[in-house]
Motif scaffolding. Structure first.
Motif, mmCIF file in Angstrom:
data_model
loop_
_atom_site.group_PDB
_atom_site.id
_atom_site.type_symbol
_atom_site.label_atom_id
_atom_site.label_comp_id
_atom_site.label_asym_id
_atom_site.label_seq_id
_atom_site.Cartn_x
_atom_site.Cartn_y
_atom_site.Cartn_z
ATOM 1 N N VAL A 139 0.870 -1.174 0.000
ATOM 2 C CA VAL A 139 0.000 0.000 0.000
ATOM 3 C C VAL A 139 0.907 1.223 0.000
ATOM 4 O O VAL A 139 1.746 1.374 0.890
ATOM 5 N N TRP A 140 0.768 2.064 -1.012
ATOM 6 C CA TRP A 140 1.509 3.321 -1.116
ATOM 7 C C TRP A 140 0.486 4.443 -0.951
ATOM 8 O O TRP A 140 -0.474 4.518 -1.714
ATOM 9 N N VAL A 141 0.704 5.312 0.020
ATOM 10 C CA VAL A 141 -0.239 6.407 0.261
ATOM 11 C C VAL A 141 0.508 7.732 0.230
ATOM 12 O O VAL A 141 1.522 7.896 0.915
ATOM 13 N N CYS B 87 4.606 10.858 2.070
ATOM 14 C CA CYS B 87 4.447 9.604 1.332
ATOM 15 C C CYS B 87 4.867 8.423 2.194
ATOM 16 O O CYS B 87 5.931 8.449 2.818
ATOM 17 N N GLY B 88 4.047 7.393 2.211
ATOM 18 C CA GLY B 88 4.370 6.179 2.944
ATOM 19 C C GLY B 88 4.174 4.955 2.080
ATOM 20 O O GLY B 88 3.227 4.877 1.305
ATOM 21 N N ARG B 89 5.084 4.023 2.204
ATOM 22 C CA ARG B 89 4.982 2.740 1.493
ATOM 23 C C ARG B 89 4.985 1.639 2.543
ATOM 24 O O ARG B 89 5.858 1.587 3.404
ATOM 25 N N LEU C 279 -0.044 -3.604 8.603
ATOM 26 C CA LEU C 279 0.913 -3.110 7.627
ATOM 27 C C LEU C 279 2.267 -2.892 8.289
ATOM 28 O O LEU C 279 2.345 -2.530 9.460
ATOM 29 N N GLU C 280 3.317 -3.098 7.517
ATOM 30 C CA GLU C 280 4.674 -2.808 7.969
ATOM 31 C C GLU C 280 5.200 -1.649 7.140
ATOM 32 O O GLU C 280 5.186 -1.704 5.897
ATOM 33 N N LEU C 281 5.664 -0.586 7.800
ATOM 34 C CA LEU C 281 6.209 0.579 7.108
ATOM 35 C C LEU C 281 7.528 0.209 6.454
ATOM 36 O O LEU C 281 8.453 -0.270 7.114
ATOM 37 N N LEU C 282 7.628 0.423 5.127
ATOM 38 C CA LEU C 282 8.845 0.121 4.383
ATOM 39 C C LEU C 282 9.654 1.363 4.050
ATOM 40 O O LEU C 282 10.881 1.322 4.008
ATOM 41 N N ASP C 283 8.965 2.485 3.791
ATOM 42 C CA ASP C 283 9.654 3.685 3.340
ATOM 43 C C ASP C 283 8.777 4.899 3.571
ATOM 44 O O ASP C 283 7.538 4.793 3.537
#
Length: 175
Positions: free
Chosen positions: A132-134, A167-169, A154-158
């Protein structure tokens, strides 16, 4: 191959207004070549899925032109006008079966669930949503179409800042 839900959201968690508009989003400043920008993401995509409301908004916004070259599956229970020459497939099919078609069509590229949030949630329900990219815009809408009307771990990747956007991925965590 990864199946992504890449979208923008208001700070209060809505991807569109109650009348399915994204006009609020287009008033914000973004660097098309900046971190986690749409243009670079879109180059990695081989197939798209979207709901009927998203498809209709794209058609209105782009002056009835279709700008995507990738094959696109539009999940709908109604008849829609499809532009001539566009690789658009209207479907009422089961998510898993349609996803398999999308993966095949995407080749070595990824799959993008364009919207809406409920459609992305349906992919997640059957274990077929990976990321999920927001892109969070500095605005609140108060009501509208929710970002993702499902409970997901969800696990935060970037993370990044692209001008007006936070921006969060995230990776979808499965049991």
């Amino acid at each position: 191959m990864t199946t992504h839900y890449f979208t923008a959201s208001s700070l209060d968690g809505f991807i569109a207004t109650t009348d399915h508009s994204l006009d609020w989003l287009l008033k914000r400043d973004v660097d098309p070549d900046g971190p986690m920008a749409y243009q670079e993401f879109e180059r990695t995509i081989g197939a798209l899925a979207m709901g009927a409301s998203t498809f209709e908004w794209v058609m209105r916004h782009d002056g009835r032109r279709w700008s995507y070259t990738q094959p696109t599956w539009v999940f709908t229970h109604r008849s829609l006008d499809v532009p001539t020459g566009a690789d658009i497939r209207l479907t009422q099919g089961e998510i898993a079966a349609v996803h398999a078609e999308m993966v095949d069509a995407a080749g070595e590229k990824d799959v993008w669930i364009v919207g809406g949030g409920d459609l992305a949630g349906q992919f997640a329900d059957v274990g077929l949503l990976d990321e999920v990219w927001v892109q969070y815009a500095p605005v609140t809408l108060g009501a509208g179409a929710p970002l993702l009307p499902r409970a997901l771990d969800l696990e935060l990747l970037d993370v990044a800042r692209n001008r007006d956007f936070l921006c969060g991925r995230y990776r979808v965590v499965r049991d």
